[in-house]
Structures are given as C-alpha cells and as structure tokens.
Design a protein around this motif. Structure first.
Motif, PDB file in Angstrom:
ATOM      1  N   UNK A 106      42.504  51.066  34.506  1.00  0.00           N
ATOM      2  CA  UNK A 106      42.710  51.880  35.712  1.00  0.00           C
ATOM      3  C   UNK A 106      42.091  51.127  36.891  1.00  0.00           C
ATOM      4  N   UNK A 107      42.887  50.202  37.468  1.00  0.00           N
ATOM      5  CA  UNK A 107      42.380  49.349  38.540  1.00  0.00           C
ATOM      6  C   UNK A 107      43.484  49.067  39.557  1.00  0.00           C
ATOM      7  N   UNK A 108      43.082  48.487  40.665  1.00  0.00           N
ATOM      8  CA  UNK A 108      44.003  48.036  41.703  1.00  0.00           C
ATOM      9  C   UNK A 108      44.330  46.571  41.433  1.00  0.00           C
ATOM     10  N   UNK A 109      45.603  46.249  41.242  1.00  0.00           N
ATOM     11  CA  UNK A 109      46.000  44.895  40.875  1.00  0.00           C
ATOM     12  C   UNK A 109      45.575  43.870  41.926  1.00  0.00           C
ATOM     13  N   UNK A 110      45.418  44.309  43.179  1.00  0.00           N
ATOM     14  CA  UNK A 110      45.011  43.390  44.241  1.00  0.00           C
ATOM     15  C   UNK A 110      43.526  43.072  44.199  1.00  0.00           C
ATOM     16  N   UNK A 111      42.790  43.792  43.365  1.00  0.00           N
ATOM     17  CA  UNK A 111      41.345  43.567  43.269  1.00  0.00           C
ATOM     18  C   UNK A 111      40.904  43.071  41.899  1.00  0.00           C
ATOM     19  N   UNK A 112      41.845  42.965  40.976  1.00  0.00           N
ATOM     20  CA  UNK A 112      41.518  42.556  39.611  1.00  0.00           C
ATOM     21  C   UNK A 112      41.120  41.081  39.572  1.00  0.00           C
ATOM     22  N   UNK A 113      40.064  40.782  38.849  1.00  0.00           N
ATOM     23  CA  UNK A 113      39.667  39.393  38.590  1.00  0.00           C
ATOM     24  C   UNK A 113      40.437  38.926  37.356  1.00  0.00           C
ATOM     25  N   UNK A 114      41.512  38.176  37.570  1.00  0.00           N
ATOM     26  CA  UNK A 114      42.381  37.782  36.461  1.00  0.00           C
ATOM     27  C   UNK A 114      41.631  36.958  35.422  1.00  0.00           C
ATOM     28  N   UNK A 115      40.747  36.099  35.870  1.00  0.00           N
ATOM     29  CA  UNK A 115      39.993  35.260  34.946  1.00  0.00           C
ATOM     30  C   UNK A 115      39.135  36.112  34.018  1.00  0.00           C
ATOM     31  N   UNK A 116      38.504  37.143  34.570  1.00  0.00           N
ATOM     32  CA  UNK A 116      37.654  38.017  33.763  1.00  0.00           C
ATOM     33  C   UNK A 116      38.484  38.856  32.801  1.00  0.00           C
ATOM     34  N   UNK A 117      39.587  39.405  33.298  1.00  0.00           N
ATOM     35  CA  UNK A 117      40.433  40.279  32.479  1.00  0.00           C
ATOM     36  C   UNK A 117      41.033  39.525  31.299  1.00  0.00           C
TER      37      UNK A 117
END
Length: 212
Positions: A32-43
């Motif tokens: 449940x997050x905002x895709x514009x704020x997601x840290x792709x490397x962490x995810x």
C-alpha cells in the motif's frame, strides 16, 4: 502473476486492497504505497525487475522519469499510456512531439508502441485513445554523456521554449549569442533551427562543444 516468479504489486488506493489481498496466489506481495515514492532498489532487494502498469495518465511522465533513474534495477518497462504520451516518448527527430523525455528514454531503452487501445475497451470509456508501450533496456546506452544529470538539464534548456530558435534558448545558460552560434556551426547545426529538429547525437555534440 500465474506466469511470473514473483509479483510486487503497488497500490495507492486503500479501497482496492481487500480485493487484491484476497487473491488465491502465494507469489504476490501487495504494498500500500505511492508508486512515485517507492524505492525500487529496496522493494526488489536489488534484483532485476520489470515494471508493468496501466498508468493513471496524470503520473505517466514522472513515472517514466523514475524508470530512467531506476534503470540499474528495472531492465524492462511495459505500460499502457495515453496515446499522445506514447507517441511523444517514441518520437523521432524532426517531429513536433520530440521532447527531452523522448531522447533520454531512447538513449537507455529500445522503445516501441506495441498496439493501440480504443476508449471502448474501458469501462467507463476515457475521452482519449491509449497505447501499450514497451521499454527494453539496452546493453549499453547509445551515448554515455546523455546519462549525466548535467546533460539532462542541458536538454531541458534547449526545449524550454519550443517555438524559439535553439540559439535563443541557449542564451539562458548565460552564454553569449555569438558563442552559441559558433558552437552550432562547428557541430554542423543550423543556428536558426529549433530543438525538435536535432538528433540525440547532435545534442551530445553540442553539449560537449558548449559545456565541457
């Protein structure tokens, strides 16, 4: 999800979470997050990933810039976009749709429209046509210079007033008009041309002539 090893699904609207969480599949992680704020490397824990989405058209451009910034993690992107946005990111030099985003994406990715989608395919139907676009990361960028933040800023300046001659836009870099004209002529570019007429190679040559 049935075809993939792991799916990490990003959903901002909490009203949709219960239905997503009830799916009988054990290879989905729902965030449940905002895709514009997601840290792709962490995810993704630093692992290569594909980003796929039917994008809200209001966030298409900022998300595509995020694809650029996360290219070390994201080796592919596949998005349903508003047709005008799709045509802009796939635009060629000499067309009015060419923009900094077109050039930057094409430097790092092979970009192509796979098919178009009519409004009647949606319920309710939108007022615009859509297109499905794929971005496949190149083994190496076309030009290493074009990956630098300074070059990206240079491109923005070149396109800041599209109707103006490129020479006039370059003045905002604090450069003398005569210096700009001389640099354009040394790189074989007509001083009276507009930014949309130039290829990525020409922008790189001009950047190296003026800024280095």
């Amino acid at each position: 999800a049935a075809e993939a090893g792991t799916v990490i699904a990003i959903e901002k609207d909490e009203r949709l979470l219960p239905a997503l969480q009830s799916l009988p599949l054990n290879n989905i992680l729902i965030l449940h997050q905002d895709i514009l704020k997601v840290d792709f490397s962490q995810v993704t824990q630093g692992k290569p990933a594909k980003i796929v989405g039917n994008l809200p058209y209001a966030i298409s451009t900022p998300l595509l810039y995020r694809l650029l910034s996360a290219k070390n993690i994201c080796n592919e992107g596949h998005f349903l976009l508003q047709k005008e946005v799709a045509e802009r990111v796939c635009a060629s030099p000499g067309t009015k749709k060419l923009a900094p985003l077109s050039l930057l994406l094409q430097n790092d990715f092979e970009v192509g429209i796979r098919f178009r989608v009519a409004p009647g395919s949606f319920s309710p139907p939108p007022r615009v046509d859509s297109a499905f676009v794929s971005f496949i990361k190149r083994k190496t960028p076309l030009f290493s210079t074009a990956t630098k933040p300074q070059f990206q800023n240079f491109l923005q300046v070149c396109f800041q007033q599209r109707r103006k001659k490129l020479t006039n836009n370059l003045k905002s870099l604090g450069l003398a008009s005569e210096l700009c004209v001389q640099a354009l002529m040394r790189t074989g570019i007509d001083p009276d041309t507009r930014a949309e007429r130039l290829s990525l190679q020409q922008f790189v040559d001009l950047y190296q002539e003026l800024m280095l």
